[in-house]
Design a protein around this motif. Structure first.
Motif, mmCIF file in Angstrom:
data_model
loop_
_atom_site.group_PDB
_atom_site.id
_atom_site.type_symbol
_atom_site.label_atom_id
_atom_site.label_comp_id
_atom_site.label_asym_id
_atom_site.label_seq_id
_atom_site.Cartn_x
_atom_site.Cartn_y
_atom_site.Cartn_z
ATOM 1 N N ILE B 61 1.028 -1.182 0.079
ATOM 2 C CA ILE B 61 0.208 0.082 -0.078
ATOM 3 C C ILE B 61 0.862 1.198 -0.012
ATOM 4 C CG2 ILE B 61 -1.517 1.361 1.280
ATOM 5 C CD1 ILE B 61 -2.689 -1.173 2.242
ATOM 6 N N ILE B 63 0.844 5.448 -0.022
ATOM 7 C CA ILE B 63 0.202 6.793 0.263
ATOM 8 C C ILE B 63 1.292 7.922 -0.125
ATOM 9 C CG2 ILE B 63 -1.166 8.164 1.965
ATOM 10 C CD1 ILE B 63 -2.067 5.264 1.754
ATOM 11 N N ASP B 66 -0.968 11.796 1.493
ATOM 12 C CA ASP B 66 -2.118 11.632 2.095
ATOM 13 C C ASP B 66 -3.131 10.968 1.231
ATOM 14 O OD1 ASP B 66 -1.742 12.118 4.934
ATOM 15 O OD2 ASP B 66 -2.823 13.968 4.895
ATOM 16 N N THR B 68 -4.102 7.734 -1.471
ATOM 17 C CA THR B 68 -3.765 6.461 -1.879
ATOM 18 C C THR B 68 -3.360 6.434 -3.329
ATOM 19 O OG1 THR B 68 -5.457 5.576 -0.404
ATOM 20 C CG2 THR B 68 -4.519 4.020 -2.170
ATOM 21 N N ALA B 69 -1.978 6.082 -3.635
ATOM 22 C CA ALA B 69 -1.680 5.848 -4.857
ATOM 23 C C ALA B 69 -2.051 4.814 -5.733
ATOM 24 C CB ALA B 69 0.009 6.012 -4.776
#
Lengths: 273, 92
Positions: B61, B63, B66, B68-69
């Motif tokens: 995951i 980020i 701030d 979500t990529a």
């Protein structure tokens, strides 16, 4: 002045006493709840008070049941959550417990998705029964939730969630909860939902296996719209199982984070003064 | 350019630190940052973010500032960015 009696706005005279109102409206009531707490002493009612009169052991009619079920809620909560929609992706130990908690608090609509059926190994932590083995979890949980709170609207999807169908299935929810078992699935859901609904919050869980101390499960903000529950390290693997107590702790962290979001509160508390 | 990298959970343990600043080329993308981070640490760190073929694991995951990529798209980075890395953990 106006107060709510069993969630119905009612005009009463200024100075009306709680117990005299009970004697007038429901003389047989032996449980009196005022503003979410049982009332043991008589008191002068105030503008905007919420009171509920319950006759212990009596099954209320359908027109009254919902308000009596919410009698112990903090005032104002039920009216807000009743209008909300929450998605639950995965109906295992996390998802089924989240669903039960949100149904009990009276969330208006739940969107439930899981491709799997109930198995005996699920029953150590998931909210199903022996006689539901073999049923789709969507169907079994819908049955159970309707027995708990028939006023919750339930939408089910017995499908494998993918990055292709997540946007459509969860487009109408206010908040999404991630309750998958596999790491890849968790990350896929996050990326798919964040891309299709960038302004909506998602509450995930990661690190909840075993019987490590309960207090190592925490709720953290990982991004603007990403709330993460768990200890972030304890994985389910050979030698470390998944069991009802700690999975339940995590699920209820998630459910409470959802409740706080729906009520306009910061789910973690780090943005409140 | 300089990028602040936050390591969470298993990656924090494997890196032995929760945060650091990594210097990247001015045209660096996420994949370059991950390669740079992996190059600094041992196999316990690398095995968390990469599979046996060197591909980024789907469970990672990311980020960025701030948000979500989409890690598969390897977005470009900018000087001063903050990148948070963690892996989803099995169990639910």
């Amino acid at each position: 002045m106006q107060i709510q009696v069993n969630e119905v706005w009612t005009e009463i005279a200024v100075g009306t006493m709680l117990f005299s109102l009970r004697d007038k409206i429901r003389p047989a009531a032996d449980v009196v709840v005022r503003n979410g707490a049982p009332a043991k002493k008589d008191i002068v009612l105030e503008e905007g008070d919420q009171v509920v009169f319950i006759t212990r052991g009596e099954v209320p009619g359908p027109d009254e049941l919902e308000s009596l079920m919410a009698a112990r809620h903090t005032p104002g909560v039920h009216a807000v959550v009743k209008k909300a929609a929450v998605g639950i992706a995965g109906l295992g130990g996390l998802g089924s417990a989240i669903a039960v908690a949100l149904a009990r608090v009276g969330v208006g609509r739940l969107v439930l998705a899981d491709f799997d059926v109930v198995e005996p190994s699920n029953l150590n932590r998931q909210q199903y029964f022996v006689d539901q083995i073999g049923m789709y979890k969507t169907e079994a949980l819908q049955q159970n939730l309707q027995r708990i709170n028939p006023y919750v609207e339930i939408e089910t999807h017995a499908v494998m969630l993918t990055s292709d169908n997540v946007p459509e299935i969860f487009k109408s929810v206010d908040v999404l909860t991630e309750a998958f078992d596999t790491p890849d699935g968790k990350a896929m859901l996050l990326e798919a939902f964040s891309k299709s609904c960038p302004d909506k919050p998602i509450v995930m869980a990661s690190g909840l296996a075993g019987f490590e101390p309960s207090n190592t499960v925490v709720t953290q903000r990982m991004g603007q719209n990403l709330i993460m529950v768990g200890d972030l390290v304890t994985a389910a693997r050979p030698g470390t199982g998944l069991m009802a107590p700690r999975v339940g702790v995590a699920a209820h962290h998630q459910a409470n984070a959802v409740l706080r979001i729906l009520l306009g509160k910061d789910p973690v508390g780090d943005k409140e003064s | 350019m300089k990028v602040t990298v936050n390591y969470m959970g298993q990656l924090k343990a494997a890196a032995g630190k929760g945060s650091e600043i990594i210097e990247c080329s001015d045209d660096a993308a996420l994949s370059d940052l991950l390669a740079a981070a992996a190059g600094q640490y041992g196999s316990s760190f690398v095995n968390i973010i990469q599979d046996e073929t060197g591909a980024i694991r789907p469970s990672l995951i990311v980020i960025i500032n701030d948000v979500t990529a989409n890690k598969d798209a390897s977005p470009s980075l900018s000087d001063g960015d903050t990148v948070t890395l963690l892996t989803a953990i099995a169990g639910g």
